[in-house]
Scaffold this active site. Structure first.
Site, PDB file in Angstrom:
ATOM      1  N   TYR A 162      14.197  27.738 -17.734  1.00  0.00           N
ATOM      2  CA  TYR A 162      14.889  28.755 -16.945  1.00  0.00           C
ATOM      3  C   TYR A 162      15.750  29.640 -17.855  1.00  0.00           C
ATOM      4  CZ  TYR A 162      13.269  26.546 -12.637  1.00  0.00           C
ATOM      5  OH  TYR A 162      12.488  26.053 -11.613  1.00  0.00           O
ATOM      6  N   CYS A 189       6.900   5.117  -8.302  1.00  0.00           N
ATOM      7  CA  CYS A 189       6.206   6.385  -8.468  1.00  0.00           C
ATOM      8  C   CYS A 189       5.223   6.195  -9.619  1.00  0.00           C
ATOM      9  CB  CYS A 189       7.209   7.483  -8.816  1.00  0.00           C
ATOM     10  SG  CYS A 189       6.475   9.043  -9.348  1.00  0.00           S
TER      11      CYS A 189
END
Length: 372
Positions: free
Chosen positions: A167, A336
């Site tokens: 970003y 996960c």
């Protein structure tokens, strides 16, 4: 068992009850336009009740739409959003958990904007951003400072600057995306100038309120930011009074590379980055990246590779992870795993709120009834 994970740590006067942090994870749960929705509140209430010491809420944009990654990205760009953010901070703190909000400008990844801005006009997938002018940069810096002041006013315990994932803060730092010829480009000293000015402006606005930093240690791209340069930058962040550094690797342009996909399947695959940064700074470091078992996480702290453990999808897939680890019930953890094909990420990329395909059938049924 796992004694290092469950010892307290004080950061700039704020005491964390253990070494477990919910790392920021965007799931598309905010309402259209970046509002604090019931779905978002329910999610963070559950995360806060998990037993972690602090929840770092996913990125909230400092400038909408120019700095927003999507129309479901939280907003902290105006006082209009303070009531919702107060409610969000309250939900987390009511569970006895510290609340932190991550603030961000997406720069060249601002998909909510018709035109994206960046340090330089470097093509982003199929889109060309516009280079920020020298006259525009001070206003962007002030947007970060104003957003941080709103985080404090909303009742959070800390604020985190998003300098990861490629970003805007990372875009200025990277030699790949920053090709400026002025005081903000060229040498590392110049490329780090924007981020350090943001840190200074934010700290001047919020006083003794702790300011953390989500830190891109390596872009994992041949012409991108590397660990040697980022560690020098980390040392300067430490000297600037940052409260902690939350280390990660990779950007949207490297995550899908075959070698990075394979690398990310390994337990603790970003620990080497955290360890290198920790050796360069005098502030606490958060490590993340498939720290999915208590033994791996505890050993990382014991070995001095990190001070804190960031749990993102690990915690989302099983919010009971901290208690199961503490109580010696790790065999019961719902993990996960990479073999789902990153289904949650695929949902997010399509603009849909994500659910975990590993959830038990009953939880999946409840989620779909409530939110689909």
């Amino acid at each position: 068992m796992h004694a290092h994970l469950f010892t307290p740590l004080t950061i700039q006067g704020v005491t964390l009850k253990n070494r477990l942090i919910m790392a920021p994870l965007y799931l598309g749960y905010a309402g259209q336009g970046g509002t604090v929705s019931d779905m978002l509140l329910d999610h963070y209430r559950l995360m806060a009740e998990s037993g972690v010491a602090m929840v770092v809420v996913e990125n909230a944009t400092v400038d909408y739409p120019l700095g927003s990654g999507s129309h479901r990205t939280l907003r902290v760009d105006s006082d209009d959003h303070l009531d919702g953010l107060r409610q969000l901070a309250g939900v987390i703190r009511q569970a006895g958990t510290l609340a932190c909000l991550q603030i961000n400008h997406a720069g060249r990844f601002a998909h909510a904007a018709a035109e994206a801005v960046a340090p330089s006009a470097v093509k982003t997938f199929s889109r060309m951003p516009r280079a920020l002018t020298l006259d525009e940069i001070p206003a962007v810096i002030d947007q970060y400072a104003a957003a941080a002041a709103r985080v404090k006013a909303a009742g959070f315990d800390m604020v985190e600057l998003h300098g990861g994932t490629g970003y805007l803060l990372a875009q200025f730092l990277s030699p790949r995306t920053n090709r400026r010829k002025d005081a903000y480009g060229g040498s590392l000293e110049n490329r780090q100038r924007f981020a350090l000015e943001v840190v200074a402006a934010v700290k001047a606005r919020v006083g003794d309120f702790p300011v953390g930093y989500r830190f891109l240690a390596d872009e994992w791209l041949p012409d991108g930011l590397n660990l040697a340069e980022s560690c020098r930058f980390a040392a300067n962040l430490s000297q600037a009074g940052i409260a902690y550094i939350s280390v990660m690797g990779g950007t949207y342009e490297s995550f899908s590379l075959p070698e990075i996909v394979e690398k990310s399947k390994s337990p603790g695959y970003m620990l080497d980055l955290a360890a290198a940064v920790r050796a360069a700074v005098d502030v606490p470091v958060i490590a993340a990246g498939r720290l999915a078992t208590g033994s791996v996480a505890d050993a990382a702290i014991a070995a001095g590779q990190t001070d804190l453990i960031g749990l993102a999808r690990v915690l989302w897939s099983d919010p009971e992870w901290p208690r199961k680890v503490r109580d010696g019930r790790e065999a019961e953890i719902l993990h996960c795993t990479p073999d789902c094909g990153e289904a949650c990420m695929q949902m997010v990329m399509k603009g849909r709120p994500a659910f975990c395909v590993r959830w038990p059938a009953e939880k999946m049924k409840t989620w779909k009834e409530k939110f689909s």
